[in-house]
Design an enzyme around this catalytic site. Structure first.
Site, mmCIF file in Angstrom:
data_model
loop_
_atom_site.group_PDB
_atom_site.id
_atom_site.type_symbol
_atom_site.label_atom_id
_atom_site.label_comp_id
_atom_site.label_asym_id
_atom_site.label_seq_id
_atom_site.Cartn_x
_atom_site.Cartn_y
_atom_site.Cartn_z
ATOM 1 C CB ILE A 279 -0.983 -0.021 1.186
ATOM 2 C CG1 ILE A 279 -2.194 0.869 0.888
ATOM 3 C CG2 ILE A 279 -0.317 0.370 2.494
ATOM 4 C CD1 ILE A 279 -3.375 0.602 1.778
ATOM 5 C CG HIS B 3 -2.351 2.387 11.783
ATOM 6 N ND1 HIS B 3 -3.544 2.092 11.154
ATOM 7 C CD2 HIS B 3 -1.378 1.905 10.964
ATOM 8 C CE1 HIS B 3 -3.302 1.472 10.009
ATOM 9 N NE2 HIS B 3 -2.003 1.334 9.878
ATOM 10 C CE LYS C 47 -7.758 -0.434 4.960
ATOM 11 N NZ LYS C 47 -7.345 -1.802 5.348
#
Length: 672
Positions: A13, A77, A95
């Protein structure tokens, strides 16, 4: 304005984001970091001219970086978003924003306090397909929306050590991709679910391999959401209305490789309409949207704001609770510790002294009766320490003992026991007798993982038992070294006097503190059976002349000075936000306990002072309590980090003796 980006992590990602940054005209890829210098260098080789760092911390120290994209596995995160925000960077974080609602709350509050932009990277929210569906719903294209179906799931090869299947790494479908259908259901419903039920399969590693949930919204609207890492689902979105439906076959990635997107609009009695278009790549749309927000000076995205992220996390928490999924890092005995280590007590805020305690006591005391989880407790208590707090109030009965256990795990994990003040309480009705003090204290100390509490309160009084028996029992525990100071909670003034007169006559230690209700608003009727207030002029004079500290509970009158109470007073019927804990005041309680003309007048006067000082109404109410002319240490029960900060800010408000008297209606002769 060109935004210079740094990327934390080098996975798939991260590559997609780097490609988007390179294609964008408003953004520039400046650097990448990995925990391995070799991986960072190898990634950077694919993007000539960018820097590589062998640690995340090194990238955050780069002064040329404006914004950071967090692409780590999701257990990291919160930690790296917080560090980036404190380093002055804007953040776009993959997310789910955090592992749970408390982490997201901490991230949002840190962004607010540091004046930085923060957005959860739900890239589909920035796509024209999503925006077009929203517009059609708003126009009533399918009538009243009544049901939503959304799924996101895939079949991955089982690997117990992989990110997807590891409990330690936060694996499973709900957090990995189930967050998408939940986010969409909430977006299109235009509100938050009032009930979440679910079923699913927890695999051998303790993560959700597949699961489905039902969300119930107000007005009868329902949503079915499903996710999986072990089954291939259809990954579609269906919106059913009273006069039609919308079907999006590709709601999450939105478009094909050439940017073409489409969905179907079914209007009752009409041919199917194909709504279509073409757009830039999904990640390019997202990064350009962030650049637009930053150019406009925004801290939040209008397409994915902070409240949206908090509420999505709360719904995901509810889904996981419904199927019994808790990660190891969330459990009290294996909680991973502070998000930003280390936690250390400095000089307590506006510290005061309580007789027989060898530590200063922060003027605000953290109530530990309403924590729904270790994660919530840890975030709240770490922040409280950072704000300047050091005193924690708990009790044998709170949460059936769970609050003491949480506090025990928390202070032990952070090695803070000798730096904090722990208040314990016991002998509550029906066990309010001297013989219950020692055995309950045995249990409390075991739960709290300590061999003493600094301050101990008898939680209720028993008028059938002579005060000497309580004083003798408390002195016995003091002599054993299990309590340092003690007093009574919800004791009347005559009984406190009698206890201290007996102690003085016998050469024993007496009550040096009490914990009764005291707030700007006066209780009309008791909140709970057996509780007492310390608001009378005689009680106040006794505290002042005898040097006894008051640690008042419900010091802010349990919501009476909040906007929620305003809505109840005006019969608007609105609740203030989403309940975060199981210990919440109700509208019936608000009316029964606090509604009186005298309290309404106190509220009006506090509101007037709040306007004059540019502060919140509730801060004036707390300042009133904190600035009494006797030793007063208000107990606070914040549910959110912003509430903790609001409480500490109230300590900076200065009220004159005349203003204190005016707030208390002394000009009307009704202060008692």
């Amino acid at each position: 304005m060109t935004i210079r980006w740094g990327i934390l992590a080098t996975g798939r990602i991260a590559t997609a984001f780097a490609d988007a940054a390179t294609a964008s005209v408003h953004n520039e890829l400046h650097a990448v970091a990995s925990r391995s210098e070799e991986r960072a260098r190898r990634f950077a080789d694919g993007y000539p001219g960018i820097r590589s760092y062998g640690s995340y911390s090194a990238l955050l120290e780069d002064p040329l970086i404006d914004a950071v994209y967090i692409a780590t596995p999701h257990p990291a995160h919160a930690q790296w978003t917080l560090r980036a925000l404190r380093a002055g960077k804007h953040v776009l974080c993959e997310k789910p924003l955090g592992m749970n609602h408390p982490e997201v709350m901490a991230m949002v509050e840190t962004a607010r306090r540091n004046g930085r932009f923060l957005m959860e990277a739900f890239m589909y929210r920035c796509h024209p397909q999503t925006l077009r569906i929203q517009a059609l719903l708003a126009q009533g294209a399918i009538g009243e929306l009544r049901h939503i179906q959304a799924s996101f799931g895939y079949q991955a090869s089982f690997d117990a050590d992989s990110r997807l299947f590891s409990n330690e790494l936060g694996g499973g479908g709900i957090l990995d991709v189930g967050c998408y259908p939940v986010s969409a259901a909430r977006l299109f419903a235009g509100g938050e679910p009032r009930n979440v039920t679910a079923g699913g399969h927890l695999g051998s590693t303790g993560i959700d391999e597949w699961s489905a949930a039902q969300l119930e919204f107000t007005g009868g609207l329902t949503a079915q959401v499903a996710t999986s890492v072990s089954l291939t689902l259809d990954n579609s979105l269906n919106l059913y209305g009273s006069s039609g439906r919308i079907h999006a076959a590709n709601p999450w990635l939105c478009a094909d490789a050439r940017g073409n997107w489409h969905f179907e609009l079914h209007r009752q009695g009409q041919p199917i309409e194909r709504i279509e278009g073409q757009s830039a790549g999904l990640y390019e749309l997202e990064i350009d949207h962030v650049a637009e927000c930053l150019s406009a000076g925004l801290q939040q995205s209008p397409l994915m704001d902070w409240q949206d992220s908090r509420d999505n996390a709360a719904t995901l928490d509810a889904w996981r609770r419904a199927i019994g999924l808790e990660y190891h890092l969330e459990r009290p005995d294996s909680h991973r510790g502070p998000l930003l280590a280390p936690v250390a007590v400095t000089q307590p805020a506006s510290a005061g002294r309580i007789a027989h305690l060898d530590k200063p006591v922060s003027r605000l005391v953290m109530g530990c009766d309403n924590q729904p989880s270790m994660s919530h407790a840890a975030v709240m208590w770490d922040d409280y320490i950072e704000q300047g707090g050091n005193c924690f109030d708990t009790a044998y009965i709170y949460g059936g003992g769970s609050m003491e256990r949480l506090l025990g795990h928390w202070h032990r994990q952070r090695n803070l026991r000798e730096q904090i003040v722990i208040i314990g309480k016991g002998a509550h009705t029906p066990d309010n007798a001297p013989e219950f003090i020692a055995p309950q204290l045995d249990e409390s100390l075991q739960r709290l993982q300590t061999d003493y509490v600094d301050l101990y309160f008898l939680h209720r009084d028993n008028l059938d038992i002579p005060v000497k028996e309580f004083v003798d029992a408390l002195n016995a525990e003091r002599n054993r070294g299990r309590i340092r100071a003690f007093g009574g909670s919800n004791w009347t003034l005559p009984r406190i006097r009698a206890a201290n007169e007996y102690a003085a006559a016998e050469g024993l230690q007496g009550f040096t503190a009490v914990s009764n209700n005291f707030s700007l608003a006066r209780m009309v009727t008791p909140i709970w059976p057996g509780v007492e207030a310390a608001t009378s002029g005689e009680f106040r004079a006794y505290l002042r002349s005898n040097g006894i500290a008051l640690l008042p509970w419900s010091s802010q009158a349990r919501g009476f000075f909040t906007p929620w109470a305003e809505s109840v007073i005006n019969a608007a019927g609105a609740r203030e936000g989403r309940a975060l804990t199981s210990v919440e005041p109700t509208e019936d309680e608000l009316r029964r306990v606090w509604f009186s003309e005298a309290n309404f007048e106190r509220r009006r006067r506090a509101a007037s002072l709040a306007r004059e000082n540019g502060v919140d109404l509730i801060q004036i109410a707390l300042a009133y309590v904190a600035q009494q002319p006797f030793a007063c240490f208000p107990l606070i029960g914040p549910r959110q980090l912003s509430e903790t900060q609001s409480c500490f800010a109230a300590l900076q408000i200065e009220l004159s003796p005349a203003q204190l008297n005016w707030l208390d209606l002394s000009d009307r002769g009704t202060s008692d």
